[in-house]
Scaffold this active site. Structure first.
Site, PDB file in Angstrom:
ATOM      1  N   ARG A   1       0.800  -1.114  -0.115  1.00 17.26           N
ATOM      2  CA  ARG A   1      -0.006  -0.153   0.006  1.00 17.26           C
ATOM      3  C   ARG A   1       0.996   1.373  -0.008  1.00 17.26           C
ATOM      4  O   ARG A   1       1.911   1.585   0.829  1.00 17.26           O
ATOM      5  CB  ARG A   1      -0.941  -0.035   1.248  1.00 17.26           C
ATOM      6  CG  ARG A   1      -1.689   1.405   1.487  1.00 17.26           C
ATOM      7  CD  ARG A   1      -2.833   1.537   0.443  1.00 17.26           C
ATOM      8  NE  ARG A   1      -3.364   2.883   0.650  1.00 17.26           N
ATOM      9  CZ  ARG A   1      -4.714   3.194   1.089  1.00 17.26           C
ATOM     10  NH1 ARG A   1      -5.132   2.172   1.971  1.00 17.26           N
ATOM     11  NH2 ARG A   1      -5.180   4.171   1.046  1.00 17.26           N
TER      12      ARG A   1
ATOM     13  N   ASP B   1      -6.734  -1.579   0.751  1.00 19.86           N
ATOM     14  CA  ASP B   1      -7.342  -0.560   1.626  1.00 19.86           C
ATOM     15  C   ASP B   1      -7.980  -1.423   2.942  1.00 19.86           C
ATOM     16  O   ASP B   1      -9.134  -2.103   2.627  1.00 19.86           O
ATOM     17  CB  ASP B   1      -8.203   0.247   0.985  1.00 19.86           C
ATOM     18  CG  ASP B   1      -8.770   1.559   1.642  1.00 19.86           C
ATOM     19  OD1 ASP B   1      -8.037   1.989   2.604  1.00 19.86           O
ATOM     20  OD2 ASP B   1      -9.778   2.089   1.517  1.00 19.86           O
TER      21      ASP B   1
END
Length: 165
Positions: free
Chosen positions: A84, A96
């Site tokens: 990420r 996420d």
């Protein structure tokens, strides 16, 4: 296990999205003082207020004895392990993880706001959340996001391996 029931939104629109979500579920299930209780179906959805490929999304229900801050830090560690990056707001992402609800608590700290600020504006949160607990989502909230493109990609069995781990 006593503790608090937590709902976490999962999403990915870069890389092997399905594998990233499965790995995230396994990582969350392995967190100390935490138990993975249930996972919604897997949904495919168009980005909202963003660009990029379609997302795969789900919601997981967990029970944890961790503090909200420790749990958030653990989720951010899982995101980082999945590659990420946060180059700008709503950028495409490999993973996420968002804390949507923390029991009945309302939290507002510099690092964490619960209920999640935009969850009621997102079909990719409300539909899987309602699948796990219909009492958490009202009909008018679902109606407000009815114009967002979303479809079931796989039923809840997609996460069976993560739940058994």
């Amino acid at each position: 296990m006593t503790g608090v029931r937590v709902y976490v939104g999962l999403g990915a629109n870069l890389g092997d999205r399905g594998e990233a979500l499965l790995q995230a579920l396994r990582a969350m299930a392995a967190l100390p003082q935490t138990q993975l209780l249930a996972v919604s179906s897997l949904y495919s959805s168009a980005p909202v207020d963003a660009t990029g490929p379609d997302y795969l999304n789900a919601v997981a229900a967990l029970q944890t004895q961790q503090s909200p801050e420790a749990f958030l830090q653990a989720l951010q560690t899982v995101e980082l392990a999945a590659g990420r990056e946060r180059p700008y707001r709503n950028a495409p992402r490999t993973l996420d993880l968002d804390i949507l609800l923390w029991g009945n608590a309302q939290l507002d700290t510099p690092a964490l706001t619960v209920p999640h600020l935009r969850m009621y504006e997102r079909a990719f949160v409300l539909l899987p959340l309602a699948q796990l607990d219909a009492s958490l989502v009202r009909a008018d909230q679902l109606a407000a996001v009815a114009d967002q493109r979303i479809a079931v990609a796989q039923d809840a069995d997609w996460a069976a391996s993560a739940l058994q781990a």
